[in-house]
Design a protein around this motif. Structure first.
Motif, PDB file in Angstrom:
ATOM      1  N   GLN A   1       0.825  -1.203   0.000  1.00 51.42           N
ATOM      2  CA  GLN A   1       0.000   0.000   0.000  1.00 51.42           C
ATOM      3  C   GLN A   1       0.864   1.260   0.000  1.00 51.42           C
ATOM      4  O   GLN A   1       0.562   2.254  -0.678  1.00 51.42           O
ATOM      5  CB  GLN A   1      -0.919   0.008   1.217  1.00 51.42           C
ATOM      6  N   SER A   2       1.971   1.205   0.729  1.00 57.88           N
ATOM      7  CA  SER A   2       2.895   2.328   0.746  1.00 57.88           C
ATOM      8  C   SER A   2       3.518   2.524  -0.637  1.00 57.88           C
ATOM      9  O   SER A   2       3.719   3.671  -1.075  1.00 57.88           O
ATOM     10  CB  SER A   2       3.974   2.088   1.795  1.00 57.88           C
ATOM     11  N   MET A   3       3.803   1.430  -1.326  1.00 61.46           N
ATOM     12  CA  MET A   3       4.388   1.536  -2.663  1.00 61.46           C
ATOM     13  C   MET A   3       3.429   2.249  -3.608  1.00 61.46           C
ATOM     14  O   MET A   3       3.853   3.062  -4.448  1.00 61.46           O
ATOM     15  CB  MET A   3       4.721   0.146  -3.197  1.00 61.46           C
ATOM     16  N   ALA A   4       2.139   1.985  -3.490  1.00 61.53           N
ATOM     17  CA  ALA A   4       1.165   2.683  -4.324  1.00 61.53           C
ATOM     18  C   ALA A   4       1.234   4.188  -4.094  1.00 61.53           C
ATOM     19  O   ALA A   4       1.194   4.990  -5.043  1.00 61.53           O
ATOM     20  CB  ALA A   4      -0.243   2.163  -4.026  1.00 61.53           C
ATOM     21  N   THR A   5       1.376   4.585  -2.843  1.00 63.90           N
ATOM     22  CA  THR A   5       1.465   6.005  -2.508  1.00 63.90           C
ATOM     23  C   THR A   5       2.738   6.624  -3.071  1.00 63.90           C
ATOM     24  O   THR A   5       2.718   7.732  -3.638  1.00 63.90           O
ATOM     25  CB  THR A   5       1.431   6.176  -0.978  1.00 63.90           C
ATOM     26  N   VAL A   6       3.854   5.909  -2.944  1.00 64.85           N
ATOM     27  CA  VAL A   6       5.129   6.422  -3.453  1.00 64.85           C
ATOM     28  C   VAL A   6       5.064   6.593  -4.970  1.00 64.85           C
ATOM     29  O   VAL A   6       5.510   7.619  -5.513  1.00 64.85           O
ATOM     30  CB  VAL A   6       6.279   5.476  -3.062  1.00 64.85           C
ATOM     31  N   LEU A   7       4.519   5.617  -5.662  1.00 66.93           N
ATOM     32  CA  LEU A   7       4.437   5.711  -7.124  1.00 66.93           C
ATOM     33  C   LEU A   7       3.611   6.910  -7.553  1.00 66.93           C
ATOM     34  O   LEU A   7       3.989   7.642  -8.479  1.00 66.93           O
ATOM     35  CB  LEU A   7       3.834   4.427  -7.695  1.00 66.93           C
ATOM     36  N   ARG A   8       2.502   7.144  -6.890  1.00 65.89           N
ATOM     37  CA  ARG A   8       1.651   8.289  -7.268  1.00 65.89           C
ATOM     38  C   ARG A   8       2.344   9.616  -6.945  1.00 65.89           C
ATOM     39  O   ARG A   8       2.199  10.590  -7.689  1.00 65.89           O
ATOM     40  CB  ARG A   8       0.303   8.189  -6.569  1.00 65.89           C
ATOM     41  N   SER A   9       3.113   9.638  -5.875  1.00 68.11           N
ATOM     42  CA  SER A   9       3.807  10.886  -5.521  1.00 68.11           C
ATOM     43  C   SER A   9       4.932  11.193  -6.505  1.00 68.11           C
ATOM     44  O   SER A   9       5.350  12.345  -6.631  1.00 68.11           O
ATOM     45  CB  SER A   9       4.360  10.788  -4.098  1.00 68.11           C
ATOM     46  N   ARG A  10       5.411  10.173  -7.215  1.00 70.92           N
ATOM     47  CA  ARG A  10       6.516  10.345  -8.162  1.00 70.92           C
ATOM     48  C   ARG A  10       6.076  10.138  -9.607  1.00 70.92           C
ATOM     49  O   ARG A  10       6.926   9.930 -10.485  1.00 70.92           O
ATOM     50  CB  ARG A  10       7.633   9.352  -7.824  1.00 70.92           C
ATOM     51  N   LEU A  11       4.799  10.188  -9.845  1.00 69.41           N
ATOM     52  CA  LEU A  11       4.265   9.818 -11.160  1.00 69.41           C
ATOM     53  C   LEU A  11       4.895  10.617 -12.292  1.00 69.41           C
ATOM     54  O   LEU A  11       5.329  10.040 -13.296  1.00 69.41           O
ATOM     55  CB  LEU A  11       2.737   9.982 -11.166  1.00 69.41           C
ATOM     56  N   GLU A  12       4.979  11.900 -12.170  1.00 75.30           N
ATOM     57  CA  GLU A  12       5.448  12.708 -13.294  1.00 75.30           C
ATOM     58  C   GLU A  12       6.926  12.461 -13.622  1.00 75.30           C
ATOM     59  O   GLU A  12       7.253  12.209 -14.791  1.00 75.30           O
ATOM     60  CB  GLU A  12       5.192  14.191 -13.035  1.00 75.30           C
ATOM     61  N   PRO A  13       7.833  12.516 -12.667  1.00 72.17           N
ATOM     62  CA  PRO A  13       9.232  12.240 -13.043  1.00 72.17           C
ATOM     63  C   PRO A  13       9.448  10.815 -13.538  1.00 72.17           C
ATOM     64  O   PRO A  13      10.273  10.591 -14.435  1.00 72.17           O
ATOM     65  CB  PRO A  13      10.019  12.517 -11.755  1.00 72.17           C
ATOM     66  N   MET A  14       8.722   9.856 -12.990  1.00 74.43           N
ATOM     67  CA  MET A  14       8.866   8.485 -13.475  1.00 74.43           C
ATOM     68  C   MET A  14       8.342   8.352 -14.901  1.00 74.43           C
ATOM     69  O   MET A  14       8.950   7.686 -15.751  1.00 74.43           O
ATOM     70  CB  MET A  14       8.142   7.510 -12.544  1.00 74.43           C
ATOM     71  N   ALA A  15       7.226   9.017 -15.188  1.00 74.93           N
ATOM     72  CA  ALA A  15       6.684   8.978 -16.547  1.00 74.93           C
ATOM     73  C   ALA A  15       7.628   9.650 -17.538  1.00 74.93           C
ATOM     74  O   ALA A  15       7.855   9.148 -18.649  1.00 74.93           O
ATOM     75  CB  ALA A  15       5.307   9.646 -16.579  1.00 74.93           C
ATOM     76  N   GLN A  16       8.187  10.777 -17.157  1.00 72.24           N
ATOM     77  CA  GLN A  16       9.112  11.473 -18.050  1.00 72.24           C
ATOM     78  C   GLN A  16      10.349  10.632 -18.350  1.00 72.24           C
ATOM     79  O   GLN A  16      10.881  10.671 -19.465  1.00 72.24           O
ATOM     80  CB  GLN A  16       9.507  12.811 -17.426  1.00 72.24           C
ATOM     81  N   THR A  17      10.782   9.833 -17.381  1.00 73.84           N
ATOM     82  CA  THR A  17      11.942   8.978 -17.608  1.00 73.84           C
ATOM     83  C   THR A  17      11.625   7.884 -18.624  1.00 73.84           C
ATOM     84  O   THR A  17      12.453   7.567 -19.487  1.00 73.84           O
ATOM     85  CB  THR A  17      12.417   8.356 -16.284  1.00 73.84           C
ATOM     86  N   VAL A  18      10.437   7.301 -18.544  1.00 69.09           N
ATOM     87  CA  VAL A  18      10.024   6.315 -19.549  1.00 69.09           C
ATOM     88  C   VAL A  18      10.026   6.946 -20.935  1.00 69.09           C
ATOM     89  O   VAL A  18      10.547   6.379 -21.906  1.00 69.09           O
ATOM     90  CB  VAL A  18       8.624   5.752 -19.246  1.00 69.09           C
ATOM     91  N   THR A  19       9.458   8.112 -21.035  1.00 73.95           N
ATOM     92  CA  THR A  19       9.374   8.804 -22.326  1.00 73.95           C
ATOM     93  C   THR A  19      10.762   9.098 -22.874  1.00 73.95           C
ATOM     94  O   THR A  19      11.034   8.912 -24.069  1.00 73.95           O
ATOM     95  CB  THR A  19       8.571  10.097 -22.163  1.00 73.95           C
ATOM     96  N   GLN A  20      11.646   9.533 -22.027  1.00 72.94           N
ATOM     97  CA  GLN A  20      13.006   9.860 -22.470  1.00 72.94           C
ATOM     98  C   GLN A  20      13.794   8.608 -22.829  1.00 72.94           C
ATOM     99  O   GLN A  20      14.543   8.597 -23.812  1.00 72.94           O
ATOM    100  CB  GLN A  20      13.730  10.620 -21.361  1.00 72.94           C
ATOM    101  N   GLU A  21      13.603   7.525 -22.059  1.00 71.18           N
ATOM    102  CA  GLU A  21      14.482   6.367 -22.204  1.00 71.18           C
ATOM    103  C   GLU A  21      14.025   5.387 -23.275  1.00 71.18           C
ATOM    104  O   GLU A  21      14.864   4.733 -23.902  1.00 71.18           O
ATOM    105  CB  GLU A  21      14.624   5.658 -20.856  1.00 71.18           C
ATOM    106  N   MET A  22      12.692   5.251 -23.484  1.00 67.37           N
ATOM    107  CA  MET A  22      12.257   4.312 -24.528  1.00 67.37           C
ATOM    108  C   MET A  22      11.187   4.875 -25.449  1.00 67.37           C
ATOM    109  O   MET A  22      10.663   4.169 -26.297  1.00 67.37           O
ATOM    110  CB  MET A  22      11.818   2.964 -23.948  1.00 67.37           C
ATOM    111  N   GLY A  23      10.873   6.157 -25.328  1.00 69.52           N
ATOM    112  CA  GLY A  23      10.044   6.817 -26.315  1.00 69.52           C
ATOM    113  C   GLY A  23       8.553   6.692 -26.131  1.00 69.52           C
ATOM    114  O   GLY A  23       7.787   7.105 -27.014  1.00 69.52           O
TER     115      GLY A  23
END
Length: 465
Positions: free
Chosen positions: A62-84
């Protein structure tokens, strides 16, 4: 612009922005003693994690779900940058991972509860963890593929060792850090960035209890052979050439819309994508008109822009290989309804391509085409559609469009595939298992099937008389 380096070298791998061809980062491979230290850390993490009560493990999810949502934008931008991956789809991937954690946190305890038997109260089955599980994961969904593999493994009390694809190691490090912040014990989730020799060394090591692979047939079969030689269980998902079948009574507009998503989402780089579209002859022309029109309307370009639906392909070598598959299919007689192809200039773009009049002997029918290329086949009836759907070395999922539910159930029982989705495209969802047959692999991820794959189903029987 092509990258100035290859994706792997003797001592390191490279993260390349496929939209620009520029190097982002390089990542040194672990070797020798470093691999041993990592496996020992994983073993130590397993000891701590497996001893935790199930309620405590659920709390970490449950804590992991919270962490992922708190970091959603930088994590998404990394996917976009790294694999398009287009940014809107990248955000959805992170959110889907958070939702996965939510669901398991709410439902996981029952999946691991002691299970009664027909003998009565004197006998039950417990599901106990095995140890550290090695996950060899692909680049196309850098977070989701890992999470759908790892969460069930971790929930059951195992540790997880991630060997991620070399071109998405920035994403791998972000996931590892998110698990750390969520409260997972040190070593319970570790990164093994190694070459083939290092992977073989890990598989042979007594501290690895099992192996999960999502990737190519070649990689999966090689790793499974090594795991089998070491008497360790493996679960494989090795892609597919999934059929999307539209019968005469289908809702054509809905089917065409679904086929667009099913074929072109993530720039067509999806294992369960609609790679072969089988159309009843009576509705084929109507479907084709709509499908071609909708495909032409898709926006391709800068993956950081919200309006972009098709980004660059993740790897230059795979784009070129796919272009050759298209050329071979055209030479074999496939009709080109929409001539896309390699986009010259900056980045690794391939415009959507639609091939029609495809037959079972053509390359685009026989092989998995992993990118924005659709292959359309006309069929006389449901029987021919079933025969063509099964005429493949793969058997991952399928999509069937018809209003006849009774006939659909009969179709499903004869279909050689791990899943059939009626009037929808295939999805991976924690509420149901996903996996394949034939060269698509074996074993299952997600739901209670995935949670129990790497457990010891231990029989406990009191006072047997």
């Amino acid at each position: 612009m092509r990258p100035s380096v290859t994706y792997t070298a003797a001592d390191a791998s490279f993260s390349i922005n496929p939209a620009t061809g520029e190097e982002i980062a390089r990542h040194a491979y672990l070797r020798g003693d470093a691999i041993d230290h990592l496996l020992q850390a994983s073993q130590s993490g397993f000891v701590v994690w497996s001893a935790m009560p199930i309620a405590q493990r659920l709390g970490v999810l449950q804590s992991m779900a919270t962490v992922l949502r708190s970091r959603l934008e930088p994590m998404a931008q990394t996917v976009t940058q790294e694999m398009g991956k287009p940014i809107v789809q990248a955000r959805a991937e992170v959110e889907k991972c958070a939702s996965l954690c939510d669901w398991y946190a709410q439902n996981g305890e029952a999946m691991l509860a002691d299970e009664p038997t027909s003998i009565g109260t004197n006998a039950y089955v417990s599901y106990l963890p095995l140890g550290s599980v090695l996950g060899v994961m692909p680049w196309n969904f850098p977070y989701w593929q890992v999470m759908r593999s790892a969460v069930g493994v971790l929930l059951s009390g195992n540790a997880y060792v991630l060997k991620h694809a070399p071109n998405v190691m920035l994403c791998a490090h972000l996931l590892a850090d998110a698990w750390r912040v969520a409260g997972l014990p040190d070593g319970a989730f570790t990164l093994l960035h190694a070459d083939n020799e290092g992977i073989s060394r890990a598989i042979a090591d007594r501290r690895i209890a099992g192996v999960m692979v999502t990737g190519s047939v070649r990689a999966g079969s090689a790793i499974a052979a090594q795991a089998g030689g070491a008497l360790k269980k493996s679960v494989l998902e090795m892609g597919g050439s999934d059929p999307l079948i539209v019968l005469a009574d289908a809702d054509i507009e809905r089917a065409a819309d679904a086929a667009i998503t099913g074929r072109f989402q993530n720039t067509g780089q999806v294992c369960i994508a609609a790679k072969r579209i089988l159309l009843h002859a009576s509705i084929a022309d109507e479907f084709l008109d709509r499908f071609v029109t909708k495909t032409k309307a898709l926006v391709m370009g800068d993956p950081t822009r919200d309006e972009t639906y098709l980004g660059p392909m993740a790897r230059f070598d795979l784009r070129d290989a796919m272009a050759e598959q298209v050329r071979q299919s055209q030479a074999e007689g496939a009709k080109t309804l929409l001539a896309g192809g390699i986009v010259e200039g900056r980045g690794n773009f391939y415009a959507p391509t639609i091939l029609a009049d495809v037959t079972r002997s053509m390359t685009c029918f026989r092989e998995e085409v992993f990118g924005p290329v659709a292959s359309l086949i006309s069929v006389r009836d449901a029987s021919e559609a079933l025969a063509l759907a099964n005429d493949s070395e793969f058997g991952l999922c399928a999509s069937l469009w018809t209003e006849d539910r009774t006939a659909a159930k009969q179709f499903a029982r004869q279909l050689q595939a791990g899943g059939l989705f009626l009037n929808s495209i295939p999805v991976s969802d924690p509420r149901v298992p996903i996996g394949g047959v034939k060269h698509s692999g074996y074993g299952r991820e997600l739901s209670h099937f995935g949670v129990r794959e790497f457990t010891n189903a231990q029989t406990v029987w009191f006072d047997r008389t």
